[in-house]
Design a protein around this motif. Structure first.
Motif: not given
Length: 426
Positions: A145-152, A158-169, A189-197
């Motif tokens: 969940d979340g994204c750190n990219n802040f595209c213009t 701002y709605a989802r906050g910073r990247v947060r990941s589901l632990p692998p276990t 799925t996720g908001i920005e799964i390339a940033s997972y982990g």
């Protein structure tokens, strides 16, 4: 109690709604389509058009459920709770941070107990149960969940906050549970799964997760959500060959094929770097479906810049392109950029891009005529069963007794049909 749900927006919202439905049923409540005691609407705010859709939905849901408690969660409720409250239709506002809390708040409100009406914090990853949305066959598992990219142009960080990941276990536990329930395909799925982990300790990459998860469940097909092209590096692609149950479909977010527009958008790659990601995938999986999103009519986009983007679409030979005219989103930097184009020009460019996209899609799909695929039937539509195979296009099977929802079948692809191909059961 009787609960009704209404969802706007992306697959992440769809995942979260089905998770709330599971939690509601686990608490002994019933899910209905009308005459509800409580209605939960999962909102979207990706564009200003989305905001208007939310408000229309509030009014419609209140009209259809005049005595119900209506609760809004999701991105619009998070970013603009005062506007939600001003409609006079919503009793509870819960945002994006703690969605499961909305159920208890609804229960209390129906019983006449007062409840707070505030958007929620987004500081932790909220674990919600994965599952199959109603009417579907493919399960959704949110891993990030979340994204750190802040595209213009984007309000979502701002709605989802910073990247947060589901632990692998926990991803493994949810996958095992879904497989036991008879699920044949899981969409990660996720908001920005390339940033997972990136937020986990120790740090885990998306490919690390895939290489642990997929071999442990070889009978399940996994499909990736939208990817930032920067994640598709040499290491990512070198490990793809060891994942035969990963769908051959990669949705790489583009937005523009012109470097100057990409820079104004705040994207963190060039067109050439994007193309290198496409070529890396094709070097390993030559027939992979590579699809993308495109925003046309971005502020300041000249005819020459737009023509450069159209040429780039041809260069990449996409399997499908989702085209969107730029929509001004208040609260973003792009809303204040000079050179805002008129709606007529943005619509005209969108149509030109869609024409190119359709031709590219048809050319790609023609290459599959005569091939055989195992597909997963999902729903009936216009005399056909709509199904999906490992690629990014739907397969349409003429209705016959041998087809069952969620029952994998082998088909031969006979020709183009709608946005996919027509298949005949072998």
């Amino acid at each position: 109690m009787k609960f009704a749900f209404f969802t706007l927006g992306c697959k992440v919202n769809l995942f979260e709604t089905q998770a709330l439905e599971q939690l509601v049923q686990a608490r002994g409540h019933e899910i209905v389509d009308k005459d509800a005691d409580a209605v939960i609407i999962n909102t979207c705010t990706v564009t200003s058009v989305s905001d208007h859709k939310n408000i229309r939905a509030f009014h419609r849901l209140r009209k259809d459920n005049p005595r119900a408690v209506i609760a809004a969660c999701g991105c619009f409720a998070q970013t603009d709770p005062e506007r939600v409250r001003a409609t006079g239709e919503v009793d509870l506002i819960c945002g994006t941070g703690s969605r499961a809390e909305v159920i208890a708040l609804c229960e209390a409100a129906v019983q006449g107990e007062s409840s707070p009406c505030n958007a929620s914090e987004k500081e932790r990853y909220e674990v919600l149960p994965a599952g199959v949305p109603r009417g579907r066959t493919r399960a959704l598992l949110k891993i990030e969940d979340g994204c750190n990219n802040f595209c213009t142009y984007c309000i979502i960080p701002y709605a989802r906050g910073r990247v947060r990941s589901l632990p692998p276990t926990q991803a493994e536990q949810e996958t095992a549970r879904l497989e036991r329930q008879g699920v044949h395909e899981i969409v990660l799925t996720g908001i920005e799964i390339a940033s997972y982990g990136r937020d986990l300790q120790p740090v885990v990459s998306l490919m690390d997760l895939l290489c642990d998860l997929l071999p442990a469940h070889p009978e399940v097909r996994f499909r990736l959500g939208s990817l930032d092209p920067r994640v598709v590096d040499a290491d990512f692609c070198s490990r793809l060959a060891g994942l035969p149950n990963l769908a051959r479909h990669f949705h790489l977010s583009l937005q523009s094929g012109c470097d100057s527009v990409l820079q104004r958008m705040g994207r963190k790659y060039t067109a050439e770097e994007y193309y290198q990601a496409v070529e890396r995938i094709r070097a390993v999986l030559p027939d992979a479906s590579i699809t993308t999103d495109l925003i046309v009519g971005f502020p300041g986009e000249t005819e020459e810049e737009f023509a450069e983007t159209l040429a780039f679409l041809e260069h990449c030979a996409f399997a499908a392109v989702h085209v969107f005219p730029f929509s001004v989103r208040e609260g973003t930097r792009a809303a204040k950029l000079p050179g805002q184009l008129c709606q007529q020009e943005k619509a005209a460019r969108a149509e030109r891009a869609k024409t190119v996209a359709l031709r590219l899609s048809e050319a790609y799909r023609r290459g599959f005529v005569g091939k055989e695929l195992t597909v997963l039937p999902e729903h009936r539509t216009g005399g056909f069963w709509a199904a999906h195979g490992t690629y990014g296009f739907p397969i349409y099977i003429e209705e016959e007794k041998r087809v069952e929802k969620n029952g994998p079948v082998s088909v031969r692809l006979e020709g183009l049909h709608r946005d996919g191909l027509r298949g005949k059961i072998l």
